[in-house]
Design a protein around this motif. Sequence first.
Motif, PDB file in Angstrom:
ATOM      1  N   CYS A  40       4.652  -1.002  10.372  1.00  0.00           N
ATOM      2  CA  CYS A  40       4.852  -1.815   9.180  1.00  0.00           C
ATOM      3  C   CYS A  40       6.281  -2.327   9.247  1.00  0.00           C
ATOM      4  O   CYS A  40       6.993  -2.044  10.213  1.00  0.00           O
ATOM      5  N   THR A  76       0.433  -4.406   3.818  1.00  0.00           N
ATOM      6  CA  THR A  76      -0.426  -3.426   4.478  1.00  0.00           C
ATOM      7  C   THR A  76      -0.037  -3.305   5.945  1.00  0.00           C
ATOM      8  O   THR A  76       0.701  -4.138   6.474  1.00  0.00           O
ATOM      9  N   THR A 122     -11.066  -5.517   0.286  1.00  0.00           N
ATOM     10  CA  THR A 122      -9.776  -4.819   0.393  1.00  0.00           C
ATOM     11  C   THR A 122      -8.821  -5.575   1.302  1.00  0.00           C
ATOM     12  O   THR A 122      -7.632  -5.752   0.980  1.00  0.00           O
ATOM     13  N   ASP A 143       0.837  -1.198   0.000  1.00  0.00           N
ATOM     14  CA  ASP A 143       0.000   0.000   0.000  1.00  0.00           C
ATOM     15  C   ASP A 143       0.874   1.251   0.000  1.00  0.00           C
ATOM     16  O   ASP A 143       2.023   1.218   0.473  1.00  0.00           O
ATOM     17  N   GLY A 177      -5.258  -7.353   0.306  1.00  0.00           N
ATOM     18  CA  GLY A 177      -4.038  -7.068   1.044  1.00  0.00           C
ATOM     19  C   GLY A 177      -3.367  -8.338   1.519  1.00  0.00           C
ATOM     20  O   GLY A 177      -2.134  -8.467   1.442  1.00  0.00           O
TER      21      GLY A 177
END
Length: 510
Positions: free
Chosen positions: A480, A434, A445, A325, A449
Amino acid sequence: MTPRMPSHDAGLAPMFRRFVDALEAGDVRLVERFFVPGDQTLLVRRGGMVVGFASIVEAVRADPLAPCGRLLQSHLREIGPDGTLVTATHRTATGGQGVMTLLWERTDEGWRIASAHVGEPDPAIDPAVWRQAGAPLAAATGSGPLEGMSVAAAELFPLAGHSLASLPVGADAPARTAEALAGLQQAGASVVGLARIDGLGLGDTGDDPAGMPRNARAAGRLPGGAMSGPTAAVALGQADLGLGLDTWGSLLLPASYQGLFGIRTTHGVVPLEGVAGVAPSFDSVGWVARDLAVLAEVADVLLPQAGLLGLDEALLGRDLLGLADPDVVRAIEAVLDRWDSSVLPMRMVGQDRDVLDGWAQTCRQIRDAEVAGRHRAGDADLAGLGADVRTAIRSGLAMDDARLRGARRAQAAARAATAELVGNGVLLLPTTATVAPVRDRAGATARRGRDRTQQLLSLATLGGLPTVTLPLATRRRLPCGLSLVGPLGSDHALLGLAGQLAAAGVIVHP
């Protein structure tokens, strides 16, 4: 290690430190020393809200605030020239995690607290995190470099005298401790407990029938699976080290979601003797920690020192980066902007996304077949498992020999291709595509992901390659990860490179 707390006024940091010390020591004059003596001064704690300096003095003398333990994280936000909001988490003496938010005001007498919210510490034994736990559950059996370290071991790792209750029903308490876990104890570490896994080691959410562990770094979001227990125990401050298996991102994924350092070791380099594995073709021992130094200290104990490899270059694939993303990409690009070529030169490489999609399908086929081989069961036996886990086992049971042989051939081809791609370099790629999804993950969605994350994770999984994940943060301060993937046997070299990047300021722990 006390987290660094920046400030626009150098006087605030030592005052905050003195407040923490006074809280830990149970100072009876805590309020008088640190709070603003006014009618609007506020304290929020268990049982409600107390307003006014005199009322707070009386309330705290009657019922002292819970002691503060070792600081884990702190975050500061300046509120004008004379106000600063400080939020901090700390590990309590009993192993739980506490949180407090303090609004400091600059007065004629210096910095004082105008408003405080002191949360009730989490319990040290959270049934969503732990299958069994103690203080400790098993003491160290020797002394060495890990002395004083506490370990949360995934319940896949046998601990002598303690039943692996989540694994095949009726399993007896093992007579011997798993070799890797025993090695940590011999080096001075104690075992806090056996932490839960999600869905027989297949889950990717952390949603076990006993409950879902809280994500300490991203409120309201998934902790990740399948090693959700050991990772949550570390992120919550209930253990220094989380020991688990990485099968297809089952340890790296929750490490990324929860802002932890983690390592998946070269497949087969750390013995799995006694461990209740998930899929033998992919299972690799790994561990997570809040500090990079802990990863390296454990590596010195569990990984062989012979035949240490160096790394020649860093490899960046824009197509691999493009699977993530935009907010994750921006976090990684910030690292690339700081990249020091004197540490390691960088060059671009390509990798076809259709190939990655095929690799993910191969991972799924082999994993499902091997899991089904271990857990042959009827529908009644699968009733207590999540839908994704039931689907995986049924898929594996339905796989015929011809399809499995095809998957094995694809695995061998992928192993050769990944070895050629990485060469003697280190491949940089997002750990997950993500940030951690919100707990309600029922949308297309979230599924897309997950598919992109599985493609990223399939490269090291099929190649058996070691991987170190480093915690980053998006602009919204959500965790992340950046993965360093190296050639077979480069585990120590990857950790050494991570240390160099941290020392050079390329990697900044959020």
